[in-house]
Scaffold this active site. Structure first.
Site, PDB file in Angstrom:
ATOM      1  N   LYS A 130       0.805  -1.217   0.000  1.00 48.32           N
ATOM      2  CA  LYS A 130       0.000   0.000   0.000  1.00 48.32           C
ATOM      3  C   LYS A 130       0.844   1.275   0.000  1.00 48.32           C
ATOM      4  O   LYS A 130       0.324   2.361  -0.229  1.00 48.32           O
ATOM      5  CB  LYS A 130      -0.964  -0.012   1.174  1.00 48.32           C
ATOM      6  CG  LYS A 130      -2.023  -1.105   1.033  1.00 48.32           C
ATOM      7  CD  LYS A 130      -3.061  -1.038   2.127  1.00 48.32           C
ATOM      8  CE  LYS A 130      -4.203  -2.006   1.878  1.00 48.32           C
ATOM      9  NZ  LYS A 130      -3.807  -3.412   2.144  1.00 48.32           N
TER      10      LYS A 130
HETATM   11  C1  LIG Z   1      -4.561  -4.457   1.689  1.00 50.56           C
HETATM   12  C2  LIG Z   1      -3.861  -5.757   1.618  1.00 50.56           C
HETATM   13  C3  LIG Z   1      -4.307  -6.792   0.757  1.00 50.56           C
HETATM   14  C4  LIG Z   1      -5.569  -6.684  -0.047  1.00 50.56           C
HETATM   15  O1  LIG Z   1      -5.448  -5.780  -1.105  1.00 50.56           O
HETATM   16  P1  LIG Z   1      -6.762  -5.263  -1.889  1.00 50.56           P
HETATM   17  O2  LIG Z   1      -6.258  -4.247  -2.841  1.00 50.56           O
HETATM   18  O3  LIG Z   1      -7.655  -4.662  -0.817  1.00 50.56           O
HETATM   19  O4  LIG Z   1      -7.384  -6.432  -2.537  1.00 50.56           O
HETATM   20  C5  LIG Z   1      -3.556  -7.944   0.698  1.00 50.56           C
HETATM   21  N1  LIG Z   1      -2.446  -8.109   1.440  1.00 50.56           N
HETATM   22  C6  LIG Z   1      -1.992  -7.145   2.268  1.00 50.56           C
HETATM   23  C7  LIG Z   1      -0.788  -7.412   3.083  1.00 50.56           C
HETATM   24  C8  LIG Z   1      -2.668  -5.932   2.387  1.00 50.56           C
HETATM   25  O5  LIG Z   1      -2.223  -4.996   3.220  1.00 50.56           O
END
Ligand SMILES: *Cc1c(COP(=O)(O)O)cnc(C)c1O
Length: 434
Positions: free
Chosen positions: A107
């Site tokens: 993210k």
């Molecule tokens: C947010 C997150 C996900 C999921 O991603 P999306 O874009 O919401 O599908 C998967 N793994 C980790 C470690 C995350 O922080």
């Protein structure tokens, strides 16, 4: 570039307005009005381009003239200042490690890009109101947003997290930065935090007093830059001469949806696989054709504990709202916590690879698909560093994980949070801490 609401009941807006609003007034997600394929020459020449150049080519049509090249390129350079390594696990399976940024989860890229866009737009319009980013987190989002927005002029960040429900490392990432970042520690669970945030967005008393926006993957500026990873992988794997398949552990489906956008731009991705935990809305939908959202179920891959995936409507739009077209491009499998732990152990013993619970689900789903399609080359997205999920990792493996420098440097810092237990306390905070 103009963006329209996928609920089709709001005016079209610029990128700037879409980023500042987050969600359209009709509660729809914003979506670009046109999508132009990139020229063949770009893909033929991609191995000679830097990450910044690739990212610039991929995103420039979505930015249009709102951020000129001489400002956009430095933003991208700053956003992408770490590695995106591909680690080969087996003959036709590799892990794409997206955890080398400041908060060690994928993210970071989206949060940093969104923060710099808002900062840029603020610097252009000196007289606009300060913006408050209000976000609820079950762990990873909050840290990435806090770090991404730290020190950005004209933006305050208020993060709600459930007390005692995030790991120690995640809590440190949320609560130790200071400056324009405030952590509100909520006596409750993630859904309570989420409800409070939703209530605040609708609260007429806050209108005009706080200029609120969100920073989850519904925001166009957090969602779109995630497509960069897929381009970077192609640059490395292009010569493989096999069908490229990406397996994405998914919750809100922002990450995989960005990959599908990359595909729409012409990136030769043969197929997508989504891996989920017990929150198996999409695998079930692909199987039965019935789209049934549910209350979320708590699992050890908690960043994917989502019962109503918010980006799925964008995925449908990218497939012309055609179920058969979607099913030809996407396979989905779901796994229990015990299967996830088995996969973590298997990857360690078989390949000496340490994966976190989310990446392990990506691996399991990919393995399932590849077994049936051996002519493919599969990449699973390792979305977070295993250190972030120490409490749920098998102990023997957890004990061997070295503490990365990003984490070491925050562990001794002092936690600062404001405890709240009701919406009124959140409202009071927002009205009295301008
Ligand atoms: C947010 C997150 C996900 C999921 O991603 P999306 O874009 O919401 O599908 C998967 N793994 C980790 C470690 C995350 O922080």
């Amino acid at each position: 570039m103009t963006y329209f609401s996928l609920n089709h009941n709001s005016p079209e807006v610029s990128l700037e307005e879409a980023v500042i609003r987050g969600l359209a007034p009709d509660k729809g997600l914003y979506f670009p009005k046109t999508i132009q394929q990139l020229p063949d020459s770009f893909f033929q020449n991609i191995e000679n381009l830097s990450h910044v150049d690739i990212a610039y080519e991929a995103i420039k049509q979505f930015v249009g003239n709102e951020i000129p090249e001489e400002d956009l390129k430095p933003i991208l350079k700053d956003v992408l200042s770490f590695d995106f390594p591909i680690v080969e696990i087996d003959e036709n399976i590799a892990s794409l490690e997206l955890y080398h940024g400041p908060t060690m989860a994928f993210k970071d890229v989206g949060a940093r890009f969104m923060a710099r866009c808002l900062g840029y737009f603020n610097s252009k319009n000196q007289n606009t109101n300060k913006i408050t980013v209000l976000v609820a987190t079950s762990g990873d989002t909050g840290g990435a947003v806090a770090s991404g927005f730290l020190g950005v002029d004209g933006v305050d960040v208020v993060i709600l997290y459930p007390s005692g429900k995030v790991s120690d490392i995640q809590e440190k990432q949320l609560t130790t930065l200071g400056q324009n970042i405030t952590a509100l520690e909520v006596d409750g669970v993630f859904d309570d935090c989420q409800d409070m945030v939703k209530t605040a967005f609708l609260d007429q008393d806050l209108k005009g007093k706080r200029n609120l926006t969100s920073a989850n993957s519904i925001n166009i500026a957090r969602w779109l830059p995630q497509m960069f990873y897929y381009f970077f992988s192609y640059k490395t794997l292009k010569q493989k001469d096999k069908k490229l398949v990406f397996s994405v552990p998914s919750g809100n489906y922002g990450n995989i949806c960005a990959g599908m956008m990359a595909q729409k731009l012409g990136l030769p991705i043969h197929h997508f696989v989504t891996g989920t935990n017990a929150n198996n809305i999409i695998p079930e939908y692909l199987k039965t054709g019935n789209y049934l959202t549910k209350a979320s179920i708590a699992t050890i891959s908690n960043a994917m504990d989502v019962g109503a995936p918010s980006n799925f409507i964008r995925i449908e739009a990218l497939h012309n709202n055609n179920f058969e077209q979607l099913r030809a491009n996407l396979s989905g499998y779901s796994y229990t916590d015990s299967e996830t732990l088995d996969a973590i152990n298997f990857l360690k013993t078989q390949y000496n690879y340490t994966a976190d619970p989310h990446g392990s689900i990506g691996y399991l789903a990919l393995k399932n698909y590849i077994t049936q399609h051996p002519d493919s080359y599969g990449i699973f997205l390792e979305t977070a560093h295993p250190i972030k999920f120490l409490p749920v990792m098998p102990k023997q493996i957890a004990d061997q994980i070295e503490m990365p420098s990003q984490i070491k440097s925050i562990l001794h810092k002092e936690k600062k949070s404001v405890k709240i237990s009701s919406y009124n306390q959140l409202k009071h905070f927002l009205l009295n801490n301008p």
